[in-house]
Design an enzyme around this catalytic site. Sequence first.
Site, PDB file in Angstrom:
ATOM      1  N   TYR A 152      47.354  41.598   2.040  1.00  0.00           N
ATOM      2  CA  TYR A 152      46.580  41.938   0.834  1.00  0.00           C
ATOM      3  C   TYR A 152      46.930  43.357   0.399  1.00  0.00           C
ATOM      4  O   TYR A 152      47.274  43.592  -0.766  1.00  0.00           O
ATOM      5  CB  TYR A 152      45.079  41.819   1.128  1.00  0.00           C
ATOM      6  CG  TYR A 152      44.187  42.478   0.111  1.00  0.00           C
ATOM      7  CD1 TYR A 152      43.731  43.780   0.295  1.00  0.00           C
ATOM      8  CD2 TYR A 152      43.812  41.805  -1.052  1.00  0.00           C
ATOM      9  CE1 TYR A 152      42.925  44.405  -0.648  1.00  0.00           C
ATOM     10  CE2 TYR A 152      42.995  42.423  -1.996  1.00  0.00           C
ATOM     11  CZ  TYR A 152      42.564  43.721  -1.783  1.00  0.00           C
ATOM     12  OH  TYR A 152      41.762  44.330  -2.728  1.00  0.00           O
TER      13      TYR A 152
HETATM   14  N1  LIG Z   1      34.715  43.922  -4.845  1.00  0.00           N
HETATM   15  C1  LIG Z   1      35.124  45.092  -4.353  1.00  0.00           C
HETATM   16  O1  LIG Z   1      34.362  45.814  -3.718  1.00  0.00           O
HETATM   17  C2  LIG Z   1      36.536  45.519  -4.565  1.00  0.00           C
HETATM   18  C3  LIG Z   1      37.357  44.860  -5.499  1.00  0.00           C
HETATM   19  N2  LIG Z   1      38.647  45.282  -5.672  1.00  0.00           N
HETATM   20  C4  LIG Z   1      39.482  44.594  -6.668  1.00  0.00           C
HETATM   21  O2  LIG Z   1      38.767  44.484  -7.890  1.00  0.00           O
HETATM   22  C5  LIG Z   1      39.027  43.204  -8.489  1.00  0.00           C
HETATM   23  C6  LIG Z   1      37.714  42.462  -8.699  1.00  0.00           C
HETATM   24  O3  LIG Z   1      37.062  42.308  -7.434  1.00  0.00           O
HETATM   25  P1  LIG Z   1      36.006  41.110  -7.242  1.00  0.00           P
HETATM   26  O4  LIG Z   1      35.192  40.982  -8.480  1.00  0.00           O
HETATM   27  O5  LIG Z   1      35.350  41.277  -5.931  1.00  0.00           O
HETATM   28  O6  LIG Z   1      37.003  39.864  -7.201  1.00  0.00           O
HETATM   29  P2  LIG Z   1      36.751  38.365  -6.640  1.00  0.00           P
HETATM   30  O7  LIG Z   1      37.109  38.319  -5.186  1.00  0.00           O
HETATM   31  O8  LIG Z   1      35.405  37.947  -7.066  1.00  0.00           O
HETATM   32  O9  LIG Z   1      37.902  37.545  -7.423  1.00  0.00           O
HETATM   33  C7  LIG Z   1      37.937  37.545  -8.807  1.00  0.00           C
HETATM   34  C8  LIG Z   1      38.454  36.229  -9.283  1.00  0.00           C
HETATM   35  O10 LIG Z   1      39.837  36.070  -8.973  1.00  0.00           O
HETATM   36  C9  LIG Z   1      40.105  34.695  -9.178  1.00  0.00           C
HETATM   37  N3  LIG Z   1      41.316  34.276  -8.466  1.00  0.00           N
HETATM   38  C10 LIG Z   1      41.590  34.417  -7.168  1.00  0.00           C
HETATM   39  N4  LIG Z   1      42.781  33.867  -6.886  1.00  0.00           N
HETATM   40  C11 LIG Z   1      43.254  33.350  -8.050  1.00  0.00           C
HETATM   41  C12 LIG Z   1      44.421  32.641  -8.416  1.00  0.00           C
HETATM   42  N5  LIG Z   1      45.354  32.331  -7.506  1.00  0.00           N
HETATM   43  N6  LIG Z   1      44.566  32.253  -9.702  1.00  0.00           N
HETATM   44  C13 LIG Z   1      43.620  32.548 -10.622  1.00  0.00           C
HETATM   45  N7  LIG Z   1      42.498  33.222 -10.345  1.00  0.00           N
HETATM   46  C14 LIG Z   1      42.323  33.606  -9.072  1.00  0.00           C
HETATM   47  C15 LIG Z   1      38.880  33.939  -8.679  1.00  0.00           C
HETATM   48  O11 LIG Z   1      38.674  32.842  -9.559  1.00  0.00           O
HETATM   49  P3  LIG Z   1      37.757  31.575  -9.187  1.00  0.00           P
HETATM   50  O12 LIG Z   1      36.434  32.162  -8.743  1.00  0.00           O
HETATM   51  O13 LIG Z   1      37.653  30.820 -10.483  1.00  0.00           O
HETATM   52  O14 LIG Z   1      38.460  30.823  -8.094  1.00  0.00           O
HETATM   53  C16 LIG Z   1      37.771  34.992  -8.727  1.00  0.00           C
HETATM   54  O15 LIG Z   1      36.699  34.629  -9.546  1.00  0.00           O
HETATM   55  C17 LIG Z   1      39.995  42.482  -7.569  1.00  0.00           C
HETATM   56  O16 LIG Z   1      41.316  42.652  -8.011  1.00  0.00           O
HETATM   57  C18 LIG Z   1      39.782  43.169  -6.233  1.00  0.00           C
HETATM   58  O17 LIG Z   1      40.931  43.101  -5.391  1.00  0.00           O
HETATM   59  C19 LIG Z   1      39.187  46.308  -4.942  1.00  0.00           C
HETATM   60  C20 LIG Z   1      38.413  46.964  -4.011  1.00  0.00           C
HETATM   61  C21 LIG Z   1      37.032  46.653  -3.804  1.00  0.00           C
HETATM   62  N1  LIG Z   2      39.588  40.079  -4.512  1.00  0.00           N
HETATM   63  C1  LIG Z   2      38.795  40.892  -3.822  1.00  0.00           C
HETATM   64  N2  LIG Z   2      39.285  42.048  -3.316  1.00  0.00           N
HETATM   65  C2  LIG Z   2      38.465  42.835  -2.579  1.00  0.00           C
HETATM   66  C3  LIG Z   2      37.129  42.498  -2.343  1.00  0.00           C
HETATM   67  C4  LIG Z   2      36.649  41.286  -2.908  1.00  0.00           C
HETATM   68  O1  LIG Z   2      35.471  40.925  -2.729  1.00  0.00           O
HETATM   69  N3  LIG Z   2      37.516  40.529  -3.610  1.00  0.00           N
HETATM   70  N4  LIG Z   2      36.300  43.294  -1.609  1.00  0.00           N
HETATM   71  C5  LIG Z   2      36.754  44.386  -1.036  1.00  0.00           C
HETATM   72  C6  LIG Z   2      35.755  45.149  -0.193  1.00  0.00           C
HETATM   73  O2  LIG Z   2      34.771  45.709  -0.999  1.00  0.00           O
HETATM   74  C7  LIG Z   2      36.285  46.264   0.641  1.00  0.00           C
HETATM   75  O3  LIG Z   2      36.825  47.208  -0.208  1.00  0.00           O
HETATM   76  C8  LIG Z   2      35.153  46.913   1.437  1.00  0.00           C
HETATM   77  O4  LIG Z   2      34.388  45.972   2.084  1.00  0.00           O
HETATM   78  C9  LIG Z   2      38.161  44.829  -1.177  1.00  0.00           C
HETATM   79  N5  LIG Z   2      38.928  43.975  -2.048  1.00  0.00           N
END
Ligand SMILES: NC(=O)C1=CN([C@@H]2O[C@H](COP(=O)(O)OP(=O)(O)OC[C@H]3O[C@@H](n4cnc5c(N)ncnc54)[C@H](OP(=O)(O)O)[C@@H]3O)[C@@H](O)[C@H]2O)C=CC1
Ligand SMILES: Nc1nc2c(c(=O)[nH]1)N=C([C@H](O)[C@@H](O)CO)CN2
Length: 240
Positions: A152
Amino acid sequence: MMRKSPIIITGGGQRLGLACAQALHEQGYKVIITYRRHREEINAIEASGIQCLQADFSTQNGVEAFIKKVLEDYDALGAIIHNASEWEAEKNCSDTKLLMEKMWQVHVFAPYRINLAFEGLLCAGFKDDGVADIIHMTDYVVEKGSDKHIAYAASKAGLANLTCSFAKRYSPCIKVNAIAPSLLMFHNSDNDDYRQKALNKSLLQKEPGEQEGVLAVKYVLESGYLTGRTLSLDGGRHLV
Ligand SMILES: NC(=O)C1=CN([C@@H]2O[C@H](COP(=O)(O)OP(=O)(O)OC[C@H]3O[C@@H](n4cnc5c(N)ncnc54)[C@H](OP(=O)(O)O)[C@@H]3O)[C@@H](O)[C@H]2O)C=CC1
Ligand SMILES: Nc1nc2c(c(=O)[nH]1)N=C([C@H](O)[C@@H](O)CO)CN2
């Protein structure tokens, strides 16, 4: 300034992507989200006025089908926000070759192909609105790596590098930036011990919530002089 051309947010069916879509829609932007899995919530999002496109970026054909659909339906774009992502750890995986392929596919191949394919649409958006953006949602682990989410983190580092390349290739018409959160929001399944350990990793020791990400997206879109840069949202984690 309000852009007339639409903004696409990938993975906008939940959490950060949905919060960004709703905030930009409320501001008056025309917002399109992609979702992979259809569920009831998608109908409600569509009913609110946000267009929802089904797209699965896990295969090259899925990426190309999305590109074809957008090129057929639109003649300009104001921004593309690459938010779609899977966060998988090596410990949950029996085949690490497939894990790396999956991470690379969604975090690098898809944004790479989409950015190249949508250059004309974004340039048309620049012509109409005087501004056009590509935003990559990366992650704090690009800087430090991750011993539990190796594939990742590596794929997010690839996405971060695309920011530099596309900023150089698309200037001055299209701004290209990344937003690198650390912890934004937990999952309901995260237990207290995990939550406390995650909070302790930053100076501010808080879960900021998705609105912190919305604020960053709004700033990047409204900036007239930011490109090739990464906005870190990490509560001072780099100083712990
Ligand atoms: N949440 C956090 O604390 C953190 C988030 N981030 C980054 O911020 C962004 C948003 O995070 P978060 O809201 O938690 O994201 P999620 O984990 O909720 O994923 C967002 C969406 O990505 C879609 N997705 C995953 N794989 C695919 C694929 N192969 N094709 C199409 N769609 C896909 C899913 O769609 P579906 O549900 O329809 O399957 C999901 O709804 C991400 O890029 C994440 O890496 C970075 C650090 C911390
Ligand atoms: N696609 C996603 N990426 C990440 C997620 C997630 O929920 N979906 N969450 C994290 C975490 O918040 C991590 O940063 C600390 O627990 C990272 N990326």
